[in-house]
Write a protein that holds these residues in place. Sequence first.
Motif, mmCIF file in Angstrom:
data_model
loop_
_atom_site.group_PDB
_atom_site.id
_atom_site.type_symbol
_atom_site.label_atom_id
_atom_site.label_comp_id
_atom_site.label_asym_id
_atom_site.label_seq_id
_atom_site.Cartn_x
_atom_site.Cartn_y
_atom_site.Cartn_z
ATOM 1 N N SER A 164 0.015 -0.023 -11.524
ATOM 2 C CA SER A 164 0.104 1.033 -11.251
ATOM 3 C C SER A 164 -0.338 1.980 -10.247
ATOM 4 N N GLN A 165 -1.660 1.048 -9.451
ATOM 5 C CA GLN A 165 -1.773 1.874 -8.272
ATOM 6 C C GLN A 165 -1.446 1.189 -7.014
ATOM 7 N N ALA A 166 -0.120 0.539 -7.111
ATOM 8 C CA ALA A 166 0.280 -0.433 -5.759
ATOM 9 C C ALA A 166 1.445 0.660 -5.678
ATOM 10 N N GLU A 167 1.964 1.033 -7.031
ATOM 11 C CA GLU A 167 2.972 1.774 -6.909
ATOM 12 C C GLU A 167 3.057 3.374 -6.215
ATOM 13 N N HIS A 168 2.012 3.879 -6.319
ATOM 14 C CA HIS A 168 0.787 4.779 -5.931
ATOM 15 C C HIS A 168 1.902 5.124 -4.286
ATOM 16 N N ASP A 169 1.078 4.294 -3.087
ATOM 17 C CA ASP A 169 1.686 4.045 -2.275
ATOM 18 C C ASP A 169 1.299 3.114 -1.511
ATOM 19 N N GLU A 170 1.479 3.055 -0.094
ATOM 20 C CA GLU A 170 1.270 1.866 0.144
ATOM 21 C C GLU A 170 -0.292 1.761 1.231
ATOM 22 N N GLU A 202 10.593 0.483 -10.190
ATOM 23 C CA GLU A 202 11.618 1.088 -8.876
ATOM 24 C C GLU A 202 11.511 1.051 -7.611
ATOM 25 N N ARG A 203 9.875 1.443 -8.193
ATOM 26 C CA ARG A 203 9.168 1.414 -6.275
ATOM 27 C C ARG A 203 8.699 0.052 -6.185
ATOM 28 N N ALA A 204 9.449 -1.065 -6.554
ATOM 29 C CA ALA A 204 8.870 -2.046 -5.681
ATOM 30 C C ALA A 204 8.168 -1.993 -4.379
ATOM 31 N N ASP A 205 9.154 -1.231 -3.887
ATOM 32 C CA ASP A 205 9.207 -1.911 -2.224
ATOM 33 C C ASP A 205 7.851 -1.187 -1.431
ATOM 34 N N ILE A 206 7.430 -0.265 -2.200
ATOM 35 C CA ILE A 206 5.772 0.988 -1.902
ATOM 36 C C ILE A 206 4.864 -0.571 -2.584
ATOM 37 N N ALA A 207 4.874 -0.731 -4.070
ATOM 38 C CA ALA A 207 4.325 -1.941 -4.395
ATOM 39 C C ALA A 207 3.927 -3.349 -3.698
ATOM 40 N N ARG A 208 5.107 -3.589 -3.521
ATOM 41 C CA ARG A 208 4.966 -4.895 -2.693
ATOM 42 C C ARG A 208 3.600 -4.792 -1.383
ATOM 43 N N THR A 209 4.124 -3.693 -0.609
ATOM 44 C CA THR A 209 3.714 -3.110 0.896
ATOM 45 C C THR A 209 2.348 -3.158 0.292
ATOM 46 N N SER A 210 2.115 -2.338 -0.402
ATOM 47 C CA SER A 210 0.422 -2.216 -0.851
ATOM 48 C C SER A 210 -0.369 -3.255 -1.344
ATOM 49 N N LEU A 211 0.103 -4.371 -1.983
ATOM 50 C CA LEU A 211 -0.558 -5.587 -2.528
ATOM 51 C C LEU A 211 -0.680 -6.469 -0.892
ATOM 52 N N ALA A 212 0.530 -6.545 -0.070
ATOM 53 C CA ALA A 212 0.792 -7.347 0.792
ATOM 54 C C ALA A 212 -1.012 -6.984 1.876
#
Length: 438
Positions: free
Chosen positions: A265-271, A300-310
């Motif tokens: 829920s936070q990671a999908e906000h932005d990278e 839907e915002r998986a790419d943004i969330a993945r970058t944020s988490l990484a």
Amino acid sequence: MPDPTPLIARLNASDSDFNARLDALLEWDSVSDSKVGGIVDEILHAVKTRGDAAVVEYTNRLDRRDVREASELLVPVSELDRALKAIPADQRQALETAAERIRGYHARQRQESWEYTEADGTRLGQKITAMNRVGLYVPGGKASYPSSVLMNAIPAKVAGVAELVMVVPAPDGQLNDMVLAAAAVAGVDKVITIGGAQAVAALAYGTETLPKVDKIVGPGNIFVATAKRAVFGLVDIDMIAGPSEILVICDGQTDPDWIAMDLFSQAEHDEQAQSILISPDAEFLGKVEAAMERLLPTLERADIARTSLANRGALIQVADMKQALAVSNRVAPEHLELSVADPEALLPEVQHAGAIFMGRYTPEALGDYCAGPNHVLPTSGTARFSSPLGVYDFQKRSSIIHCSAQGASELARTASVLARGEALEAHARSAEYRILKD
């Protein structure tokens, strides 16, 4: 071949390099880009010196508009009412329910004037008054942030602000009905379709058409944040917000899927958003990581969330809850979830957090929209000294001092000594004139 890069970092608070790794994880550069600063300075100067003409020029250029007069940027009140009627019934109900809860919570924050009288008749007190005019910045275009409108506007109106001016960019002339409907529900007085640094400048300096405000609140991009920082002092601002962040402390007994989605829920906000989970249960951390791997592709915002988490996420193993709270207090998170059996037992040890979500059934997402408390919260460790946006941010306090003759005489003797000790003769003599003669 599977990607060997882990979805999210694993840290252990007992490792010798933990402090260094945590520092690196938390590091974030605020608004300091010199190129952005130069562009913003140019825009601020243009609006300050050329008023409406500069606002129209930048709006046409940056938002792809074709406006000739600044008056064309004003949104009629009737358009807000139209938007409220046009949105689906469930959206209107959700806006009104959220607004009612936000208003009810913030009504408890409203401060009233007070005073007391001393034995000699001297009256001391504090007069509480609302700001006259406040500017609210709302991101616009195809994006929809009605919750931001409610959270910023309602406390201002509860405080008694006479005029609330909302600025919202309308790229290609597009406005979002949900945002306009939220403005209607929240009681916004005026809506102007401008954005960026030019909107901040117009609010701070005023133009022939646009009113100068006392305070500017609301989120924006780096140009908006840089402009807000530049005009601070001429007007007040809410804060310079960093990326959104969540820290979850869990005892290992909450459903791993729930925790995974709370982190998302936070990671999908932005990278640059940050999601951290702390637990003494290493096996549970593994289960959450597995849940994240499984659920992430469904977003839907998986790419943004993945970058944020990484880039900024972490699963941190601690020895016990005492160490978990120590790490949390060091982070001073914007959102803190205590996903444990007895959150009340941990609450006294929480020193720094923007908002605290208690128990397994209180996800941060509820606070974002409709729980009632404000979702405008200190980020990037500033919860160490800052608080959520509230009614008190739109009220001013004036001291009241009304001395009786006897009270002035007594106070003057003390003031005289202190003033002469500072070599300020006029101060001393001004006080001494009030000393009663025997």
